[in-house]
Each structure stands twice: as C-alpha cells, then as structure tokens.
Design a protein around this motif. Sequence first.
Motif, PDB file in Angstrom:
ATOM      1  N   ALA A  19     119.120  35.080  70.910  1.00 35.40           N
ATOM      2  CA  ALA A  19     118.050  36.058  70.696  1.00 35.40           C
ATOM      3  C   ALA A  19     118.523  37.457  71.068  1.00 35.40           C
ATOM      4  N   ALA A  20     119.274  37.577  72.151  1.00 36.55           N
ATOM      5  CA  ALA A  20     119.782  38.889  72.568  1.00 36.55           C
ATOM      6  C   ALA A  20     120.707  39.484  71.507  1.00 36.55           C
ATOM      7  N   LEU A  21     121.559  38.653  70.915  1.00 37.66           N
ATOM      8  CA  LEU A  21     122.444  39.138  69.847  1.00 37.66           C
ATOM      9  C   LEU A  21     121.644  39.584  68.629  1.00 37.66           C
ATOM     10  N   LEU A  22     120.637  38.804  68.251  1.00 34.12           N
ATOM     11  CA  LEU A  22     119.818  39.167  67.097  1.00 34.12           C
ATOM     12  C   LEU A  22     119.063  40.472  67.351  1.00 34.12           C
ATOM     13  N   VAL A  23     118.478  40.607  68.528  1.00 31.70           N
ATOM     14  CA  VAL A  23     117.771  41.849  68.859  1.00 31.70           C
ATOM     15  C   VAL A  23     118.739  43.030  68.812  1.00 31.70           C
ATOM     16  N   ARG A  62     110.382  34.689  66.354  1.00 32.35           N
ATOM     17  CA  ARG A  62     110.502  35.697  65.288  1.00 32.35           C
ATOM     18  C   ARG A  62     110.755  37.038  65.953  1.00 32.35           C
ATOM     19  N   ILE A  63     111.861  37.653  65.582  1.00 31.35           N
ATOM     20  CA  ILE A  63     112.247  38.970  66.072  1.00 31.35           C
ATOM     21  C   ILE A  63     112.043  39.922  64.904  1.00 31.35           C
ATOM     22  N   ALA A  64     111.252  40.961  65.117  1.00 26.97           N
ATOM     23  CA  ALA A  64     110.987  41.918  64.040  1.00 26.97           C
ATOM     24  C   ALA A  64     111.248  43.323  64.556  1.00 26.97           C
ATOM     25  N   VAL A  65     111.989  44.087  63.775  1.00 26.59           N
ATOM     26  CA  VAL A  65     112.274  45.482  64.103  1.00 26.59           C
ATOM     27  C   VAL A  65     111.810  46.335  62.923  1.00 26.59           C
ATOM     28  N   SER A  66     110.899  47.260  63.217  1.00 20.69           N
ATOM     29  CA  SER A  66     110.352  48.137  62.182  1.00 20.69           C
ATOM     30  C   SER A  66     110.847  49.555  62.402  1.00 20.69           C
ATOM     31  N   ASP A  67     111.159  50.224  61.302  1.00 19.63           N
ATOM     32  CA  ASP A  67     111.545  51.630  61.378  1.00 19.63           C
ATOM     33  C   ASP A  67     110.777  52.399  60.321  1.00 19.63           C
ATOM     34  N   CYS A  68     110.976  53.689  60.290  1.00 19.00           N
ATOM     35  CA  CYS A  68     110.194  54.565  59.407  1.00 19.00           C
ATOM     36  C   CYS A  68     110.869  54.871  58.084  1.00 19.00           C
ATOM     37  N   ARG A  69     112.030  54.319  57.841  1.00 17.22           N
ATOM     38  CA  ARG A  69     112.744  54.615  56.607  1.00 17.22           C
ATOM     39  C   ARG A  69     112.694  53.370  55.715  1.00 17.22           C
ATOM     40  N   GLY A  70     111.810  53.383  54.747  1.00 13.37           N
ATOM     41  CA  GLY A  70     111.635  52.230  53.884  1.00 13.37           C
ATOM     42  C   GLY A  70     112.550  52.179  52.687  1.00 13.37           C
ATOM     43  N   LYS A  71     113.236  53.265  52.386  1.00 14.55           N
ATOM     44  CA  LYS A  71     114.057  53.320  51.177  1.00 14.55           C
ATOM     45  C   LYS A  71     115.333  52.512  51.295  1.00 14.55           C
ATOM     46  N   ARG A  72     115.821  52.303  52.500  1.00 13.20           N
ATOM     47  CA  ARG A  72     117.106  51.630  52.684  1.00 13.20           C
ATOM     48  C   ARG A  72     116.882  50.198  53.123  1.00 13.20           C
ATOM     49  N   LEU A  73     116.808  49.288  52.170  1.00 14.77           N
ATOM     50  CA  LEU A  73     116.659  47.879  52.510  1.00 14.77           C
ATOM     51  C   LEU A  73     118.033  47.310  52.812  1.00 14.77           C
ATOM     52  N   PRO A  74     118.157  46.623  53.937  1.00 11.31           N
ATOM     53  CA  PRO A  74     119.481  46.143  54.349  1.00 11.31           C
ATOM     54  C   PRO A  74     119.962  44.953  53.529  1.00 11.31           C
TER      55      PRO A  74
END
Length: 124
Positions: A19-23, A62-74
């Motif tokens: 989990a630490a690696l994923l975060v 479930r680990i979820a990270v949200s940011d404000c830039r939606g144009k760049r999907l990884p």
Amino acid sequence: MQQLADWGWARDGEAVKTAALLVAELAANAVVHGRVAGRDFLLSLTVRPATTAVPTVPATLRIAVSDCRGKRLPTPVPASRPTDERGRGLLIVETLAAHWGTEPRPPSGKTVWAEMVLEGGAAR
C-alpha cells in the motif's frame, strides 16, 4: 502507512508495504503530472471488508489520488533506457494492484485509483 496500522493490519506486513508503494507512486504522479499552481491533490483510502457471506472475497483497499488536471490521463509507458529515473511508476502500480484505473473528477480533474487485496485481514 499509519492508517492501515490503525485499522489493524501489521505495520511491517506485506499489505502495508505494498500500500505504501502504491500511495507513493500515485501521489508522485499527481505532483509531477497533475499539478496546478495553488492546488493540492487529494488522497483517500477505503477498505472494503472481507465478506462472511462469501468467504472467498477478501478485504480490499482502494487508494485514490485526485488532482486538478483532467486533461492528462495516465498510461503506463516503460522507461526508454534501463538507467532512466522516470517512466516506471504506473508499471509498478499495474504490477502491484489487483485493478487500477482513472475517472473524471468534475469540474476539471481526475482521480487515479488502485485496488489491492489485503491478505490475511486485520490483525485485530
């Protein structure tokens, strides 16, 4: 991962280490690729407990990270050379997570999430 330890998983167990690696990978991607000046990212951890009705369904984080830039999907892109210091983050996520993906976060952001099985259940 203090939160998982607080929830009862062994601090030195494989689940907490994974989990630490994923975060770390998801948060690093948010900082490097999703940063918008003056805005932070949001991290959330959610545990879906194992079910007693179906013993083969283990607990899931479930680990979820949200940011404000939606144009760049990884998308996972391997490093060009073995000595490259970048380009392996999502490959690590893809390898460690049972599932991962992205979803829009209106009005102009995205959430990148990963789910992993919490083997053995909580220590409590």
